[in-house]
Scaffold this active site. Structure first.
Site, PDB file in Angstrom:
ATOM      1  N   HIS A   1       0.851  -1.199   0.000  1.00  0.00           N
ATOM      2  CA  HIS A   1       0.000   0.000   0.000  1.00  0.00           C
ATOM      3  C   HIS A   1       0.881   1.241   0.000  1.00  0.00           C
ATOM      4  O   HIS A   1       1.878   1.307   0.715  1.00  0.00           O
ATOM      5  CB  HIS A   1      -0.974   0.026   1.174  1.00  0.00           C
ATOM      6  CG  HIS A   1      -0.358  -0.264   2.511  1.00  0.00           C
ATOM      7  ND1 HIS A   1       0.003  -1.540   2.907  1.00  0.00           N
ATOM      8  CD2 HIS A   1      -0.024   0.552   3.543  1.00  0.00           C
ATOM      9  CE1 HIS A   1       0.520  -1.490   4.119  1.00  0.00           C
ATOM     10  NE2 HIS A   1       0.534  -0.228   4.530  1.00  0.00           N
TER      11      HIS A   1
ATOM     12  N   HIS B   1       0.974   5.071   0.974  1.00  0.00           N
ATOM     13  CA  HIS B   1       0.307   6.107   1.782  1.00  0.00           C
ATOM     14  C   HIS B   1       0.420   7.436   1.040  1.00  0.00           C
ATOM     15  O   HIS B   1       1.538   7.874   0.717  1.00  0.00           O
ATOM     16  CB  HIS B   1       1.020   6.296   3.130  1.00  0.00           C
ATOM     17  CG  HIS B   1       0.940   5.151   4.081  1.00  0.00           C
ATOM     18  ND1 HIS B   1      -0.005   5.063   5.087  1.00  0.00           N
ATOM     19  CD2 HIS B   1       1.697   4.028   4.200  1.00  0.00           C
ATOM     20  CE1 HIS B   1       0.191   3.954   5.786  1.00  0.00           C
ATOM     21  NE2 HIS B   1       1.223   3.306   5.274  1.00  0.00           N
TER      22      HIS B   1
HETATM   23  P1  5GP Z   1       1.702   0.105   7.518  1.00  0.00           P
HETATM   24  O1  5GP Z   1       1.456  -1.366   7.200  1.00  0.00           O
HETATM   25  O2  5GP Z   1       2.101   0.881   6.298  1.00  0.00           O
HETATM   26  O3  5GP Z   1       2.640   0.295   8.662  1.00  0.00           O
HETATM   27  O4  5GP Z   1       0.318   0.705   8.016  1.00  0.00           O
HETATM   28  C1  5GP Z   1      -0.920   0.181   7.656  1.00  0.00           C
HETATM   29  C2  5GP Z   1      -1.945   1.289   7.547  1.00  0.00           C
HETATM   30  O5  5GP Z   1      -3.202   0.688   7.237  1.00  0.00           O
HETATM   31  C3  5GP Z   1      -2.139   2.114   8.825  1.00  0.00           C
HETATM   32  O6  5GP Z   1      -1.994   3.496   8.516  1.00  0.00           O
HETATM   33  C4  5GP Z   1      -3.551   1.749   9.283  1.00  0.00           C
HETATM   34  O7  5GP Z   1      -4.228   2.830   9.872  1.00  0.00           O
HETATM   35  C5  5GP Z   1      -4.219   1.295   8.004  1.00  0.00           C
HETATM   36  N1  5GP Z   1      -5.248   0.284   8.235  1.00  0.00           N
HETATM   37  C6  5GP Z   1      -5.112  -0.852   8.966  1.00  0.00           C
HETATM   38  N2  5GP Z   1      -6.259  -1.568   8.942  1.00  0.00           N
HETATM   39  C7  5GP Z   1      -7.130  -0.854   8.182  1.00  0.00           C
HETATM   40  C8  5GP Z   1      -8.484  -1.089   7.795  1.00  0.00           C
HETATM   41  O8  5GP Z   1      -9.131  -2.087   8.137  1.00  0.00           O
HETATM   42  N3  5GP Z   1      -9.077  -0.144   7.011  1.00  0.00           N
HETATM   43  C9  5GP Z   1      -8.394   0.965   6.596  1.00  0.00           C
HETATM   44  N4  5GP Z   1      -9.066   1.842   5.812  1.00  0.00           N
HETATM   45  N5  5GP Z   1      -7.116   1.223   6.942  1.00  0.00           N
HETATM   46  C10 5GP Z   1      -6.487   0.318   7.732  1.00  0.00           C
END
Ligand code: 5GP
Length: 131
Positions: free
Chosen positions: A93, A95
């Protein structure tokens, strides 16, 4: 097991959708650093960005650019920041974060939005998206 983002793609977990193509999806981060914080994902479930095949990698960057342009029109900010981390969710993903201060990209400060605010924001960004 399917990642939480694959479940979002499949519709078994809801999201505030911003844009979608056959291969990619953009939706609002549920715990945003800043208003408008959006995640762009490939529908193909791969853990790490640089493990993507070249076509999906390039496609994700092109899709993210279009979403960022829409986001910049929809949310007042100095610029859109981009970050790829993935330590929490093992599904690639990007950001996209509207930036006004360095803190906005540091994943420390969070903003709280109501469901109505999330929905209105997603719709505003979607209106500006040009596929
Ligand atoms: P990373 O894996 O890049 O450290 O962060 C994962 C991101 O996904 C976080 O910013 C978190 O808030 C977001 N996230 C985690 N679970 C969900 C979800 O179920 N729905 C959404 N819309 N965002 C999510």
């Amino acid at each position: 097991m399917a990642s939480i983002f694959t479940k979002i793609i499949q519709g078994s977990i809801p999201c505030y959708k911003v844009a979608e193509t056959d291969d990619f999806l953009a939706f609002l981060d549920i715990n945003p650093n800043a208003k408008g914080h959006t995640l762009c994902i490939p529908k193909k479930e791969v853990d790490k960005l640089f493990d993507l095949d070249p076509e999906t990698y390039t496609g994700l960057m092109e899709f993210s650019r279009k979403v960022a342009l829409a986001l910049e029109k929809a949310v007042p900010c100095k610029r859109i920041g981009m970050s790829v981390i993935g330590l929490e969710v093992p599904h690639v993903h990007v950001h996209l974060i509207p930036l006004n201060h360095m803190e906005d990209i540091r994943f420390v400060q969070k903003v709280a939005l109501t469901p109505e605010e999330f929905q209105a924001l997603a719709e505003t960004i979607a209106k500006h998206y040009r596929g």
